[in-house]
Design a protein around this motif. Structure first.
Motif, PDB file in Angstrom:
ATOM      1  N   PHE A   9      90.776   1.617  89.799  1.00 21.44           N
ATOM      2  CA  PHE A   9      89.681   2.430  90.321  1.00 21.44           C
ATOM      3  C   PHE A   9      88.433   2.157  89.499  1.00 21.44           C
ATOM      4  CE2 PHE A   9      93.633   4.639  91.159  1.00 21.44           C
ATOM      5  CZ  PHE A   9      93.507   5.060  92.476  1.00 21.44           C
ATOM      6  N   GLY A  10      87.296   2.155  90.175  1.00 22.11           N
ATOM      7  CA  GLY A  10      86.049   1.944  89.467  1.00 22.11           C
ATOM      8  C   GLY A  10      84.871   1.957  90.405  1.00 22.11           C
ATOM      9  N   PRO A  11      83.662   2.003  89.859  1.00 23.59           N
ATOM     10  CA  PRO A  11      82.455   1.988  90.697  1.00 23.59           C
ATOM     11  C   PRO A  11      82.271   0.625  91.357  1.00 23.59           C
ATOM     12  CG  PRO A  11      81.879   1.843  88.372  1.00 23.59           C
ATOM     13  CD  PRO A  11      83.359   2.093  88.423  1.00 23.59           C
ATOM     14  N   GLY A  12      81.512   0.615  92.448  1.00 25.37           N
ATOM     15  CA  GLY A  12      81.255  -0.639  93.139  1.00 25.37           C
ATOM     16  C   GLY A  12      80.611  -1.671  92.234  1.00 25.37           C
ATOM     17  N   GLY A  13      81.080  -2.904  92.325  1.00 23.95           N
ATOM     18  CA  GLY A  13      80.560  -3.978  91.493  1.00 23.95           C
ATOM     19  C   GLY A  13      81.314  -4.189  90.197  1.00 23.95           C
ATOM     20  N   SER A  14      82.273  -3.300  89.902  1.00 18.56           N
ATOM     21  CA  SER A  14      83.015  -3.411  88.638  1.00 18.56           C
ATOM     22  C   SER A  14      84.399  -4.036  88.841  1.00 18.56           C
ATOM     23  CB  SER A  14      83.172  -2.032  87.990  1.00 18.56           C
ATOM     24  OG  SER A  14      83.999  -1.188  88.787  1.00 18.56           O
ATOM     25  N   GLU A  15      84.630  -4.619  89.998  1.00 23.00           N
ATOM     26  CA  GLU A  15      85.965  -5.136  90.312  1.00 23.00           C
ATOM     27  C   GLU A  15      86.445  -6.168  89.285  1.00 23.00           C
ATOM     28  OE1 GLU A  15      83.985  -3.963  94.209  1.00 23.00           O
ATOM     29  OE2 GLU A  15      83.427  -5.042  92.378  1.00 23.00           O
ATOM     30  N   LYS A  16      85.610  -7.148  88.980  1.00 18.04           N
ATOM     31  CA  LYS A  16      86.023  -8.199  88.047  1.00 18.04           C
ATOM     32  C   LYS A  16      86.227  -7.645  86.637  1.00 18.04           C
ATOM     33  CE  LYS A  16      84.016 -12.126  90.498  1.00 18.04           C
ATOM     34  NZ  LYS A  16      83.088 -13.290  90.441  1.00 18.04           N
ATOM     35  N   THR A  17      85.354  -6.731  86.230  1.00 19.78           N
ATOM     36  CA  THR A  17      85.494  -6.117  84.898  1.00 19.78           C
ATOM     37  C   THR A  17      86.811  -5.359  84.799  1.00 19.78           C
ATOM     38  OG1 THR A  17      83.094  -5.897  84.689  1.00 19.78           O
ATOM     39  CG2 THR A  17      84.453  -4.509  83.267  1.00 19.78           C
ATOM     40  N   ALA A  18      87.115  -4.579  85.839  1.00 23.36           N
ATOM     41  CA  ALA A  18      88.351  -3.804  85.838  1.00 23.36           C
ATOM     42  C   ALA A  18      89.577  -4.717  85.818  1.00 23.36           C
ATOM     43  CB  ALA A  18      88.398  -2.883  87.061  1.00 23.36           C
ATOM     44  N   LEU A  19      89.524  -5.789  86.598  1.00 17.31           N
ATOM     45  CA  LEU A  19      90.677  -6.692  86.652  1.00 17.31           C
ATOM     46  C   LEU A  19      90.861  -7.438  85.333  1.00 17.31           C
ATOM     47  CD1 LEU A  19      92.938  -7.752  88.438  1.00 17.31           C
ATOM     48  CD2 LEU A  19      91.401  -9.563  89.210  1.00 17.31           C
ATOM     49  N   GLU A  20      89.767  -7.861  84.722  1.00 17.27           N
ATOM     50  CA  GLU A  20      89.868  -8.534  83.424  1.00 17.27           C
ATOM     51  C   GLU A  20      90.432  -7.587  82.373  1.00 17.27           C
ATOM     52  OE1 GLU A  20      85.931  -9.899  82.704  1.00 17.27           O
ATOM     53  OE2 GLU A  20      86.069 -11.578  84.121  1.00 17.27           O
ATOM     54  N   GLY A  21      89.978  -6.334  82.403  1.00 20.92           N
ATOM     55  CA  GLY A  21      90.512  -5.350  81.472  1.00 20.92           C
ATOM     56  C   GLY A  21      91.988  -5.093  81.712  1.00 20.92           C
ATOM     57  N   PHE A  22      92.356  -5.020  82.972  1.00 21.20           N
ATOM     58  CA  PHE A  22      93.774  -4.818  83.309  1.00 21.20           C
ATOM     59  C   PHE A  22      94.637  -5.943  82.752  1.00 21.20           C
ATOM     60  CE2 PHE A  22      97.258  -6.047  86.114  1.00 21.20           C
ATOM     61  CZ  PHE A  22      98.041  -4.902  86.088  1.00 21.20           C
ATOM     62  N   HIS A  23      94.218  -7.174  82.951  1.00 20.06           N
ATOM     63  CA  HIS A  23      95.010  -8.320  82.462  1.00 20.06           C
ATOM     64  C   HIS A  23      95.136  -8.290  80.944  1.00 20.06           C
ATOM     65  CE1 HIS A  23      95.685 -10.160  86.269  1.00 20.06           C
ATOM     66  NE2 HIS A  23      94.419 -10.510  86.486  1.00 20.06           N
ATOM     67  N   ALA A  24      94.049  -7.975  80.249  1.00 21.57           N
ATOM     68  CA  ALA A  24      94.093  -7.932  78.782  1.00 21.57           C
ATOM     69  C   ALA A  24      95.044  -6.843  78.306  1.00 21.57           C
ATOM     70  CB  ALA A  24      92.690  -7.701  78.226  1.00 21.57           C
ATOM     71  N   MET A  25      94.977  -5.670  78.938  1.00 22.34           N
ATOM     72  CA  MET A  25      95.868  -4.570  78.551  1.00 22.34           C
ATOM     73  C   MET A  25      97.312  -4.875  78.921  1.00 22.34           C
ATOM     74  SD  MET A  25      93.648  -1.228  79.619  1.00 22.34           S
ATOM     75  CE  MET A  25      91.872  -1.210  79.446  1.00 22.34           C
ATOM     76  N   HIS A  26      97.506  -5.446  80.083  1.00 20.18           N
ATOM     77  CA  HIS A  26      98.871  -5.754  80.534  1.00 20.18           C
ATOM     78  C   HIS A  26      99.562  -6.719  79.573  1.00 20.18           C
ATOM     79  CE1 HIS A  26     102.170  -6.608  83.288  1.00 20.18           C
ATOM     80  NE2 HIS A  26     101.947  -7.888  83.075  1.00 20.18           N
ATOM     81  N   SER A  27      98.823  -7.721  79.121  1.00 23.79           N
ATOM     82  CA  SER A  27      99.411  -8.699  78.190  1.00 23.79           C
ATOM     83  C   SER A  27      99.841  -8.029  76.893  1.00 23.79           C
ATOM     84  CB  SER A  27      98.391  -9.812  77.896  1.00 23.79           C
ATOM     85  OG  SER A  27      98.073 -10.525  79.065  1.00 23.79           O
ATOM     86  N   LEU A  28      99.034  -7.083  76.423  1.00 28.80           N
ATOM     87  CA  LEU A  28      99.356  -6.403  75.171  1.00 28.80           C
ATOM     88  C   LEU A  28     100.534  -5.448  75.336  1.00 28.80           C
ATOM     89  CD1 LEU A  28      98.599  -5.985  72.234  1.00 28.80           C
ATOM     90  CD2 LEU A  28      96.860  -4.341  72.958  1.00 28.80           C
ATOM     91  N   LEU A  29     100.541  -4.699  76.448  1.00 31.80           N
ATOM     92  CA  LEU A  29     101.610  -3.727  76.674  1.00 31.80           C
ATOM     93  C   LEU A  29     102.935  -4.393  77.040  1.00 31.80           C
ATOM     94  CD1 LEU A  29      99.531  -1.130  78.689  1.00 31.80           C
ATOM     95  CD2 LEU A  29     100.532  -0.753  76.425  1.00 31.80           C
ATOM     96  N   ALA A  30     102.860  -5.590  77.601  1.00 32.07           N
ATOM     97  CA  ALA A  30     104.082  -6.292  78.008  1.00 32.07           C
ATOM     98  C   ALA A  30     104.984  -6.585  76.817  1.00 32.07           C
ATOM     99  CB  ALA A  30     103.730  -7.586  78.731  1.00 32.07           C
ATOM    100  N   THR A  31     104.417  -6.668  75.628  1.00 26.07           N
ATOM    101  CA  THR A  31     105.237  -6.913  74.437  1.00 26.07           C
ATOM    102  C   THR A  31     106.163  -5.737  74.164  1.00 26.07           C
ATOM    103  OG1 THR A  31     103.516  -5.972  72.995  1.00 26.07           O
ATOM    104  CG2 THR A  31     103.420  -8.339  73.431  1.00 26.07           C
ATOM    105  N   MET A  32     105.846  -4.556  74.736  1.00 19.05           N
ATOM    106  CA  MET A  32     106.675  -3.360  74.570  1.00 19.05           C
ATOM    107  C   MET A  32     107.519  -3.077  75.815  1.00 19.05           C
ATOM    108  SD  MET A  32     103.689  -0.915  73.049  1.00 19.05           S
ATOM    109  CE  MET A  32     104.810   0.473  72.929  1.00 19.05           C
ATOM    110  N   GLY A  33     107.352  -3.902  76.842  1.00 19.03           N
ATOM    111  CA  GLY A  33     108.074  -3.655  78.085  1.00 19.03           C
ATOM    112  C   GLY A  33     107.486  -2.510  78.882  1.00 19.03           C
ATOM    113  N   ILE A  34     106.207  -2.208  78.681  1.00 23.88           N
ATOM    114  CA  ILE A  34     105.531  -1.121  79.387  1.00 23.88           C
ATOM    115  C   ILE A  34     104.512  -1.719  80.342  1.00 23.88           C
ATOM    116  CG2 ILE A  34     104.041   0.912  79.145  1.00 23.88           C
ATOM    117  CD1 ILE A  34     105.229   1.372  76.407  1.00 23.88           C
ATOM    118  N   GLY A  35     104.425  -1.159  81.538  1.00 23.22           N
ATOM    119  CA  GLY A  35     103.471  -1.629  82.526  1.00 23.22           C
ATOM    120  C   GLY A  35     102.396  -0.601  82.809  1.00 23.22           C
TER     121      GLY A  35
END
Length: 246
Positions: A143-169
Motif C-alpha cells: 500500500f502506498g500513495p500514487g507514484g510510490s510503486e517502485k519505492t514500495a517494491l524496492e523496499g519490500f525486496h530489501a526487507m524480504h531478503s533480510l527477513l528470509a534469513t529468519m524464515g519470516i515473510g
C-alpha cells in the motif's frame, strides 16, 4: 492532306485504345481489390499464439481479434491487432505478424505479478501496475500513495531478503504519505519502521526477535522508530484465548 487526316485518325485511335486499356486496368484493379478484401476468398484461418503464459485467455483474445478484424488476410491491420493485444490486462509485451497464406502469428509475454497494490491493482517486477484479477494468487499486499510503486517494491525486496534469513515473510507493507514504513509479518507481528534508515531498524528487529520469541506472551507489534532501542506491544492471554476459540 490525306496523310494528315490519316495521322490524325491514328492518333485518336491510339488515344481511345489507351483510354480503354486504362479503364480496363482500373476495373481489374477494383475487382482484384474487392477479391482480396473478401474474407470468404482469403480468410485468416489460423491465429497462432505462442509464448509462456498462464493467465491469458487466448480463446477470448482470438474472438476479440476476429471481431475487430473481420476482413481477409490482406485487409487485416497488424498494427491494430498489436494495439488490441497489448491492451489486455495480462499482456506485458506482444509481437504480431502475418504468415502467408492464411495465418496470424502472435507471440505473448505475460505480466508477472509479484504483489497486490492498494487492493485494486497488481505490480510486476518493474514496479509497474496493471489491472488484473488476483484470485488464487498468494501475493503480498503493498500500500502506498500514487507514484510510490517502485519505492514500495524496492523496499519490500530489501526487507524480504533480510527477513528470509529468519524464515519470516511479509504479509503487508504500507508506505504512508510521508514515506514512513509499516510492515505486517506473516507471524502477525507488526513493525513500525518510520521514515529513516528502515533497513538498519529492521536489522535491529532481526537481532532481537529470537529473544522476544522466547517470552511467554506473543508479540503484537515492535516499534523501531528510535535511534536506539525499541518498544514492544504484547498480546494478552484473553486475546489468545479468543483466537483459539474462533
Amino acid at each position: 492532306m490525306t496523310t494528315l487526316r490519316s495521322y490524325s485518325a491514328q492518333f485518336w485511335s491510339g488515344v481511345v485504345f489507351l483510354l480503354l486499356v486504362l479503364i480496363g486496368l482500373a476495373v481489374a484493379g477494383v475487382k482484384t481489390y474487392d477479391w482480396l478484401q473478401d474474407e470468404q476468398r482469403m480468410p485468416v484461418q489460423v491465429v497462432d499464439f505462442s509464448g509462456d503464459y498462464k493467465h491469458v485467455d487466448v480463446v477470448r483474445l482470438e474472438r476479440l481479434i476476429r471481431k475487430s478484424q473481420p476482413g481477409s488476410f490482406f485487409s487485416l491491420d497488424v498494427n491494430e491487432v498489436y494495439q488490441l493485444v497489448e491492451a489486455q490486462p495480462w499482456i506485458y509485451r506482444a509481437s504480431v505478424r502475418k504468415q502467408w497464406p492464411n495465418k496470424l502469428k502472435i507471440y505473448l509475454v505475460e505480466q508477472t505479478p509479484v504483489a497486490q497494490w492498494n487492493d485494486d491493482m497488481l505490480l510486476n517486477p518493474y514496479g509497474e501496475t496493471f489491472n488484473a484479477r488476483a484470485e488464487g494468487l498468494k501475493l503480498p499486499k503493498l500500500f502506498g500513495p500514487g507514484g510510490s510503486e517502485k519505492t514500495a517494491l524496492e523496499g519490500f525486496h530489501a526487507m524480504h531478503s533480510l527477513l528470509a534469513t529468519m524464515g519470516i515473510g511479509i504479509r503487508e507493507l504500507s508506505l504512508s504519505e510521508r514515506f514512513a514504513w509499516q510492515v505486517q509479518l506473516n507471524n502477525d507481528v507488526q513493525l513500525n519502521l518510520g521514515r529513516k534508515e528502515f533497513i538498519d531498524r529492521l536489522q535491529r528487529f532481526v537481532d532481537i526477535y529470537p529473544l522476544l520469541a522466547k517470552q511467554p506472551k506473543q508479540v503484537r507489534y515492535v516499534d523501531l522508530r528510535y535511534d536506539t532501542g525499541l518498544a514492544v506491544g504484547w498480546i494478552d492471554e484473553t486475546e489468545n484465548n479468543n483466537k483459539e476459540e474462533s
